[in-house]
Design an enzyme around this catalytic site. Structure first.
Site, PDB file in Angstrom:
ATOM      1  N   PRO A  67       7.528  -7.337   7.180  1.00 39.24           N
ATOM      2  CA  PRO A  67       7.034  -6.058   6.669  1.00 39.24           C
ATOM      3  C   PRO A  67       6.465  -6.180   5.262  1.00 39.24           C
ATOM      4  O   PRO A  67       7.042  -6.858   4.418  1.00 39.24           O
ATOM      5  CB  PRO A  67       8.271  -5.165   6.637  1.00 39.24           C
ATOM      6  CG  PRO A  67       9.239  -5.802   7.535  1.00 39.24           C
ATOM      7  CD  PRO A  67       8.948  -7.265   7.537  1.00 39.24           C
ATOM      8  N   CYS A  68       5.356  -5.532   5.059  1.00 38.58           N
ATOM      9  CA  CYS A  68       4.701  -5.657   3.762  1.00 38.58           C
ATOM     10  C   CYS A  68       4.867  -4.401   2.926  1.00 38.58           C
ATOM     11  O   CYS A  68       4.278  -4.298   1.873  1.00 38.58           O
ATOM     12  CB  CYS A  68       3.232  -6.001   3.963  1.00 38.58           C
ATOM     13  SG  CYS A  68       2.449  -5.008   5.218  1.00 38.58           S
TER      14      CYS A  68
END
Ligand SMILES: C[S@@+](CC[C@H](N)C(=O)[O-])C[C@H]1O[C@@H](n2cnc3c(N)ncnc32)[C@H](O)[C@@H]1O
Length: 381
Positions: A67-68
């Site tokens: 996840p960014c």
């Protein structure tokens, strides 16, 4: 292969073109899981990486687009120690076990290179080196693979037994100018207008995940006629290299709203980018320019580098590994709708207040579009 943080399966689909068969997927979002189950019906889909005990024996490749949220420019910049991005450590926990996979493929946003003054990257590379891996990464542009979307992503490949450098650096076609703003459609963010515009010639700007609330954030396109349209979700799927309605199965999951499909598509890896990696893994031929004097020092991480055992080197390659035949943005606007008078007026109001400079003729086109849509210039004041 195993796909962690698999989203809607962009990496798995692209690598599958070159024969990688997915044995296990892991994804926490129920809408995304519904998409994965529909398109990978024989594959076990796990929910939470933190609860995954081990990789299947014989796993050759682990793909992980972690996840960014904490990494991306749009999100909070809490850094790699923020609980969400700390999920990358789960990847290291899983590959540490047993013999470990031959390849680890990580994908993320370029902002990861700057985060915490390079701290996020130091965390990742030192964890890899601690596990005995050689790593290499390169920022690549989805347009290199022919998709009319300006989308830069970091591809990182690491291995204990193989050399990732020829795979990532063996092909370089150099930067490329696309299109002519006088005759080609141009993409921009109609929700912006004050700080940035995201202007792209014969391309849309990066499709974004949007808000967690399932509110769509599609870009807009100025057509050569001066009309302004917004691509539909099916267009967005194709702009990421998926087939039409790839994310439609998400709607069957409880509580998933139609706007959520935009988030899934915006978070995904462009299929063609993944296909390119698959092709390079199969045939990593080509010359690699490696200059030992380019040892990295200081805090800036370049757009391409490799390293092992405490030293890292910059690699002089562009973000365009190849120039695949470019597909015109017009072909991706099958499901597009005219931008409403309300949205157009809102954009003009923001543009009027800000200090942003716009391409010649652009604001006049937006004003004409407002009139054509039945709006009045007063709304935009
Ligand atoms: C940047 S996206 C990856 C997109 C994917 N590569 C694709 O092509 O669609 C990150 C994904 O990680 C998922 N995720 C977040 N936390 C997770 C967890 N604890 N376990 C599994 N997946 C998780 C998110 O739901 C999101 O889909």
């Amino acid at each position: 292969m195993v796909g962690l943080f698999a989203g809607i399966g962009g990496l798995e689909l692209g690598l599958g073109v070159h024969g990688w068969s997915t044995e296990l997927l892991c994804e926490i979002d129920s809408g995304a899981r519904a998409v994965l189950s529909a398109h990978f019906p024989d594959v076990e889909v796990h929910q939470d990486v933190t609860r995954l005990r081990a990789l299947p024996t014989g796993t050759e490749l682990v793909a992980a687009g972690f996840p960014c949220q904490d990494l991306s420019q749009a999100g909070r910049t809490a850094g790699i120690t923020g609980t969400r991005s700390g999920l990358v450590d789960e990847v290291f926990r899983l590959v540490r076990r047993r013999r470990g996979p031959r390849w680890l493929l990580i994908e993320n946003v370029p902002f990861m290179l700057q985060l915490g003054r390079g701290q996020a990257m130091r965390h990742i590379t030192s964890a890899l080196e601690g596990l005995g891996y050689m790593w290499a990464y390169r920022v690549v542009d989805a347009r290199a693979f022919g998709l009319p979307q300006r989308r830069l992503r970091v591809l990182m490949l690491a291995s204990r037994t193989e050399d990732p450098r020829p795979v990532l650096f063996g092909a370089d076609a150099g930067p490329h100018d696309i299109g002519d703003p006088r005759i080609d459609p141009c993409g921009f963010y109609w929700t912006e207008g004050v700080r940035g515009l995201g202007w792209a010639v014969n391309a849309v700007p990066t499709l974004k995940g949007g808000s967690g609330l399932g509110i769509a954030s599609p870009p807009a396109v100025r057509l050569p006629s001066g009309e302004i349209v917004t691509p539909g979700i099916v267009d967005a799927e194709r702009l990421q290299g998926f087939s039409r309605d790839w994310t439609a199965p998400a709607l069957a999951a409880p509580g998933v709203r139609p706007g959520h499909r935009w988030k899934l598509v915006g978070n995904a890896v462009s299929v063609r980018m993944a296909t390119w990696v698959g092709g390079r893994l199969a045939d990593p031929s080509g010359d690699v320019v490696l200059e030992e004097q380019d040892a990295l020092s200081g805090q800036r991480w370049p757009t391409a580098a490799w390293g092992r055992a405490g030293t890292a080197y910059r690699v002089p390659v562009s973000t365009w590994p190849i120039h695949a035949p470019y597909e015109d943005l017009r072909w991706f606007l099958e499901d597009a709708q005219l931008l409403s008078a309300r949205a157009t007026a809102g954009f003009l109001r923001r543009a009027g207040r800000g200090t942003l400079r716009f391409p010649p003729g652009f604001l006049a086109d937006v004003q004409n579009h407002l009139l054509r849509m039945g709006g009045s210039p007063r709304e935009a004041a």
